[in-house]
Write a protein that holds these residues in place. Structure first.
Motif, PDB file in Angstrom:
ATOM      1  N   ALA A  63       0.845  -1.190   0.000  1.00  0.00           N
ATOM      2  CA  ALA A  63       0.000   0.000   0.000  1.00  0.00           C
ATOM      3  C   ALA A  63       0.883   1.243   0.000  1.00  0.00           C
ATOM      4  O   ALA A  63       2.112   1.156   0.096  1.00  0.00           O
ATOM      5  CB  ALA A  63      -0.944   0.001   1.205  1.00  0.00           C
ATOM      6  N   GLU A  64       0.262   2.391  -0.106  1.00  0.00           N
ATOM      7  CA  GLU A  64       1.031   3.622  -0.114  1.00  0.00           C
ATOM      8  C   GLU A  64       0.172   4.774   0.376  1.00  0.00           C
ATOM      9  O   GLU A  64      -1.056   4.676   0.432  1.00  0.00           O
ATOM     10  CB  GLU A  64       1.560   3.924  -1.517  1.00  0.00           C
ATOM     11  CG  GLU A  64       0.484   4.152  -2.553  1.00  0.00           C
ATOM     12  CD  GLU A  64       1.062   4.442  -3.922  1.00  0.00           C
ATOM     13  OE1 GLU A  64       2.283   4.448  -4.054  1.00  0.00           O
ATOM     14  OE2 GLU A  64       0.270   4.677  -4.852  1.00  0.00           O
ATOM     15  N   ILE A  65       0.850   5.864   0.730  1.00  0.00           N
ATOM     16  CA  ILE A  65       0.160   7.079   1.166  1.00  0.00           C
ATOM     17  C   ILE A  65      -0.215   7.871  -0.074  1.00  0.00           C
ATOM     18  O   ILE A  65       0.636   8.249  -0.865  1.00  0.00           O
ATOM     19  CB  ILE A  65       1.055   7.910   2.096  1.00  0.00           C
ATOM     20  CG1 ILE A  65       1.390   7.105   3.372  1.00  0.00           C
ATOM     21  CG2 ILE A  65       0.375   9.219   2.456  1.00  0.00           C
ATOM     22  CD1 ILE A  65       2.348   7.823   4.302  1.00  0.00           C
ATOM     23  N   SER A  66      -1.517   8.114  -0.256  1.00  0.00           N
ATOM     24  CA  SER A  66      -1.965   8.850  -1.441  1.00  0.00           C
ATOM     25  C   SER A  66      -1.755  10.350  -1.264  1.00  0.00           C
ATOM     26  O   SER A  66      -1.401  11.045  -2.213  1.00  0.00           O
ATOM     27  CB  SER A  66      -3.436   8.557  -1.724  1.00  0.00           C
ATOM     28  OG  SER A  66      -4.242   8.981  -0.633  1.00  0.00           O
ATOM     29  N   GLN A  67      -1.981  10.843  -0.038  1.00  0.00           N
ATOM     30  CA  GLN A  67      -1.742  12.257   0.210  1.00  0.00           C
ATOM     31  C   GLN A  67      -1.585  12.501   1.706  1.00  0.00           C
ATOM     32  O   GLN A  67      -2.052  11.714   2.527  1.00  0.00           O
ATOM     33  CB  GLN A  67      -2.871  13.121  -0.354  1.00  0.00           C
ATOM     34  CG  GLN A  67      -4.253  12.784   0.150  1.00  0.00           C
ATOM     35  CD  GLN A  67      -5.315  13.651  -0.487  1.00  0.00           C
ATOM     36  OE1 GLN A  67      -5.134  14.862  -0.662  1.00  0.00           O
ATOM     37  NE2 GLN A  67      -6.438  13.050  -0.855  1.00  0.00           N
ATOM     38  N   LEU A  68      -0.922  13.602   2.025  1.00  0.00           N
ATOM     39  CA  LEU A  68      -0.704  14.014   3.401  1.00  0.00           C
ATOM     40  C   LEU A  68      -1.454  15.303   3.648  1.00  0.00           C
ATOM     41  O   LEU A  68      -1.407  16.237   2.832  1.00  0.00           O
ATOM     42  CB  LEU A  68       0.793  14.221   3.672  1.00  0.00           C
ATOM     43  CG  LEU A  68       1.692  12.986   3.511  1.00  0.00           C
ATOM     44  CD1 LEU A  68       3.164  13.395   3.560  1.00  0.00           C
ATOM     45  CD2 LEU A  68       1.396  11.965   4.583  1.00  0.00           C
ATOM     46  N   VAL A  69      -2.136  15.364   4.777  1.00  0.00           N
ATOM     47  CA  VAL A  69      -2.891  16.555   5.144  1.00  0.00           C
ATOM     48  C   VAL A  69      -2.373  17.038   6.491  1.00  0.00           C
ATOM     49  O   VAL A  69      -2.531  16.368   7.515  1.00  0.00           O
ATOM     50  CB  VAL A  69      -4.406  16.265   5.231  1.00  0.00           C
ATOM     51  CG1 VAL A  69      -5.151  17.526   5.652  1.00  0.00           C
ATOM     52  CG2 VAL A  69      -4.911  15.756   3.895  1.00  0.00           C
TER      53      VAL A  69
END
Length: 872
Positions: free
Chosen positions: A176-182
């Motif tokens: 899996a992976e991080i799609s975006q950081l908020v």
């Protein structure tokens, strides 16, 4: 309960050990001559964590005094809800105190920068290790097969430099992976609605929340208001929030329904903990009546253990700073939070985390995750571990659905997907892009387009899209996905490893592999056993059996009438075999073994011009049928053998690639495909001997006129080519395994798994095969029908004749046997009659003789002999 104060992991919790009882210029020994020193701490007195930690430290020092009769003074500075101020306080204290005499300093703050530990070796990190916690989060993501997550964190350097890398690495390990950081500001809530609205428009629906409870409370309140706490959403909280779930008020619990949480686990067992638990609840209720829940959590247990560690080290070192630091480093005991041990200036991290699910008025403990083991329902020696969280039972998801959220959805924007299509595809049957006369409208047809449309019909949701033509190589087409010009690619695009740097592919919708197509040439059918091929082996065996049987019947019927069929046993056996198998030749030979004379009588033997006629009507009947069957069989054999000798047998001009390379032959492939690199790097062809072509007609023309000796095509394209040119060309050599054709999507696209699942449904339903057959059928053969190899004849073609011949011979044999039996019976009856007659005549003769004797005797006694003679 009041809202919990600022983020706990940004709070600085420092123990300062001095040899005097001074702190900030004041002394407070409370009249106790056994005061060993002062412990200083910086906490947020307004936060739940600060309240629990302060009380737990006080209880630890009290227990230490009751056990060893030695006391320590606890001085606490209030960070006043300012984690940044607390961090500055810590830095100044470390610089002021620690640099003087290597006094050990404990930090429970995750904000402690890496450079601080390197600069000050006496700084001990006592906070929870984030690495194992992020591994637990990744294990949850893997359990439900989510591929992308969005991380919401507080905008501080510590999270960006420690937590996020740990989480990113852990997710990558599970695919899996991080799609975006908020990033959210610690004290600003005005941007929450804006950020959540942006997330709602996106596709990812799995959110990992790493915030303080105060900021998380605002986040979930806003998310519920924006209907983001409903079906298809997934929220996972980390320890700063989950470890305080027991202390949340009803409003906060209501806003967090359905979240999954990772919580640090500590064993709440043993007499020591039970006593601490009882005393803590009583005192916490008394000191903080504003709090609704009085249960201690992991932070209280860690604070108690830290204070006990320091006090014990001071007692054993006699407050000598270098020895004190060494004693702390060598701490090794079981406290309330677990085993207390330091490695590389860090407290040994926790290996067990509890997984909780917020539902109803509180939360449900689903089970545990252990580092190196996985998920389990309990923690004991006999616990059963599994890599999937599904063993923990049903999860209550946001919105209350019984199904597991898929973790993504279509974007709420109405922008359709931009799908690139190869405009100059070599095989129009797969992809055909046509412009109208004004070039304003474009039509997209072909097998690949039909398969894609059928796949979309299997999706459980509507997916808007627009086809866009692309003129260029297939590698360049796939690269447009990475450049975000296209959202997907549909066409006869081969799945190869080199293209995965730009995109990911669905399951192939065609057969995979590369084959060599070459012209065919005629081959001479000069095979040693060709004379046997007109009949099958079963036909040969049955022919021999029926002929031997017929010969036996004729021999039996005529052996008493024909001297040539008599003699010794060996002679009769030879004549029987000769008679059986020579019948087949009698229909075509010049010297017949069985012939018809001028009187229309069958002759058995005519070798020397003399013959013996068949005497039995049974023999004649058998022979007529036998000769008819033999005539049909021989004529059929002759015709079939003639056909096999005259038919044209075709074979490939080249059978392997080594012949091509040794002869330095020119070969061809599709223009714009990956085959050029494959032929050179894998099959080791000379690049100067490779030509590319852009149409099937160009392939056929080049192969026919000898411009190229072979063409290398993907298996599905080769099948289509050979369907169109059904004679003159054939496959040769092995099939080289490469990926088939597939649809391309961006790497990590949430659409990929759904499209692949839908494509498999199209394949398993038979619709894919039907579409492929329609495409192959539509490719009309432009050559004449190929000559088919003459098949060998089986007994089924002559079954009636064999039954007729065998049945006739059998009838003749049965009649003959009945005749023989009747003749024998008749002879036996006549012999009995004769014997009876002869027996009667003999008895009469004997009586007559006796009478004559009597008369003679009487005559001798009579004188009148003359009279006697007259009587006689």
């Amino acid at each position: 309960m009041d809202k919990v104060g600022p983020l706990w992991c940004f709070l600085v919790f420092v123990f300062i050990f001095t040899q005097t009882a001074k702190i900030n210029g004041s002394t407070n020994t409370k009249g106790n001559d056994n005061v060993m020193g002062v412990i200083g701490a910086i906490v947020d007195n307004s936060s739940r964590i600060g309240k629990e930690e302060r009380l737990a430290m006080k209880m630890a020092l009290e227990d230490f005094y009751y056990r060893f009769n030695q006391s320590l003074v606890l001085e606490v500075r209030n960070s006043q809800g300012q984690p940044i101020q607390a961090a500055l306080e810590e830095t100044s204290l470390v610089a002021e105190v620690g640099s003087k005499s290597d006094i050990p300093i404990f930090s429970f703050a995750n904000t402690t920068p890496k450079w601080a530990a390197e600069r000050w070796p006496f700084l001990l990190q006592a906070s929870t290790n984030e690495f194992n916690q992020m591994k637990a989060v990744a294990a949850i993501v893997e359990s439900w097969e989510w591929q992308r997550v969005t991380v919401i964190y507080e905008d501080r350097d510590s999270s960006a430099t420690s937590v996020l890398p740990h989480l990113s690495n852990a997710l990558r390990e599970v695919g899996a992976e991080i799609s975006q950081l908020v990033a959210l500001a610690p004290f600003a809530s005005s941007s929450l609605s804006k950020e959540l609205a942006r997330l709602k428009e996106g596709q990812c629906r799995v959110f990992v929340v790493h915030l303080s409870l105060s900021l998380a409370d605002k986040l979930f309140e806003m998310a519920k208001r924006m209907k983001m706490m409903e079906s298809d959403y997934v929220w996972i909280t980390t320890d700063p929030v989950t470890s305080l779930v027991h202390a949340m008020n009803a409003t906060t619990i209501s806003n967090m329904q359905g979240i999954l949480g990772v919580k640090s686990y500590f064993p709440e067992t043993g007499g020591h903990f039970k006593e601490f638990h009882r005393r803590f609840r009583k005192r916490f209720r008394s000191e903080h009546p504003e709090e609704n829940n009085h249960e201690p959590d992991i932070f209280a247990a860690q604070a108690y253990d830290a204070a006990w560690t320091v006090a014990l080290a001071m007692r054993e070192s006699n407050k000598v700073p270098p020895l004190l630091l060494e004693k702390v480093f060598h701490s090794d005991f079981h406290g309330l939070s677990g085993k207390v041990e330091f490695i590389d200036n860090k407290l040994v991290s926790l290996n067990i985390f509890q997984i909780v699910n917020v539902m109803g008025k509180s939360y449900r403990e689903l089970g545990f995750w252990s580092y190196g083991h996985g998920f389990s329902e309990n923690i004991n020696e006999n616990a059963a571990y599994n890599s999937s969280m599904k063993v923990l039972g049903q999860v209550f998801w946001p919105g209350g659905p019984w199904y597991t959220p898929r973790g993504w959805t279509l974007p709420t924007s109405t922008n359709p997907l931009k799908i690139g299509v190869p405009a100059a595809a070599n095989f129009k049957e797969y992809v055909k892009v046509e412009y109208d006369q004004f070039e304003s409208n474009i039509s997209y047809t072909g097998f690949a387009i039909d398969v894609f449309k059928a796949t979309l019909e299997e999706l459980p949701f509507y997916l808007p899209y627009n086809f866009l033509p692309f003129n260029g190589t297939y590698n360049a087409l796939v690269e447009q996905i990475q450049l975000k010009i296209f959202d997907a690619v549909v066409g006869d695009v081969t799945i190869v490893a080199g293209r995965y740097q730009y995109a990911e592919f669905t399951h192939p919708y065609t057969e995979s592999g590369i084959v060599m197509v070459v012209p065919v040439i005629s081959k001479t059918s000069n095979r040693a056993w060709l004379f046997m091929k007109p009949f099958t082996m079963a036909m040969w065996i049955l022919t021999g059996v029926i002929n031997f049987y017929n010969g036996f019947v004729i021999w039996l019927l005529e052996r008493n009438n024909c001297p040539e069929l008599k003699g010794s046993v060996l002679n009769q056996m030879g004549m029987l075999i000769w008679l059986a198998f020579n019948t087949l030749l009698s229909t075509n030979g010049n010297r017949n073994f069985v012939s018809l004379d001028h009187a229309s009588n069958f002759t058995l033997i005519d070798l020397d011009g003399k013959g013996a006629r068949l005497h039995s009507n049974l023999s004649r009947m058998t022979m007529v049928v036998w000769l008819f069957v033999a005539l049909v069989i021989m004529q059929t054999y002759t015709a079939n053998l003639t056909s096999m000798l005259t038919v044209q047998h075709l074979g490939p001009t080249v059978t392997d690639i080594e012949t091509l390379k040794s002869s330095n032959a020119i070969i061809g492939h599709c223009s714009g495909s990956f085959l050029s690199r494959y032929l050179v790097e894998v099959l080791h062809f000379n690049p100067n001997n490779i030509k590319n072509f852009s149409s099937t007609e160009a392939y056929a023309h080049a192969l026919k006129n000898g411009e190229i000796a072979a063409a290398f095509l993907d298996v599905p394209l080769a099948n289509l080519f050979l369907a169109k040119y059904c004679t003159g060309f054939t496959k040769a050599g092995p099939t080289y395994k490469v990926g088939g054709f597939g649809f391309a999507f961006p790497r990590g696209s949430p659409l990929l798994s759904s499209i692949t699942e839908a494509l498999l449904k199209v394949s398993e339903s038979g619709q894919l095969r039907e579409l492929e057959n329609n495409m192959i059928t539509s490719a009309k053969c432009e050559d004449v029908e190929p000559d088919k190899e003459t098949p060998s004849l089986s007994p089924n073609s002559f079954l009636v004749l064999f039954i007729l011949s065998g049945g006739t011979s059998t009838i003749a044999l049965l009649v003959y046997i009945l005749r023989v039996d009747r003749s024998i019976l008749r002879h036996k009856i006549m012999w009995r009659v004769m014997r009876t007659i002869m027996g009667h005549w003999g008895s009469q003769k004997r009586r007559f003789s006796r009478r004559v004797s009597d008369l003679a005797e009487n005559a001798s006694n009579s004188s009148n002999t003359f009279e006697l003679r007259n009587q006689v």
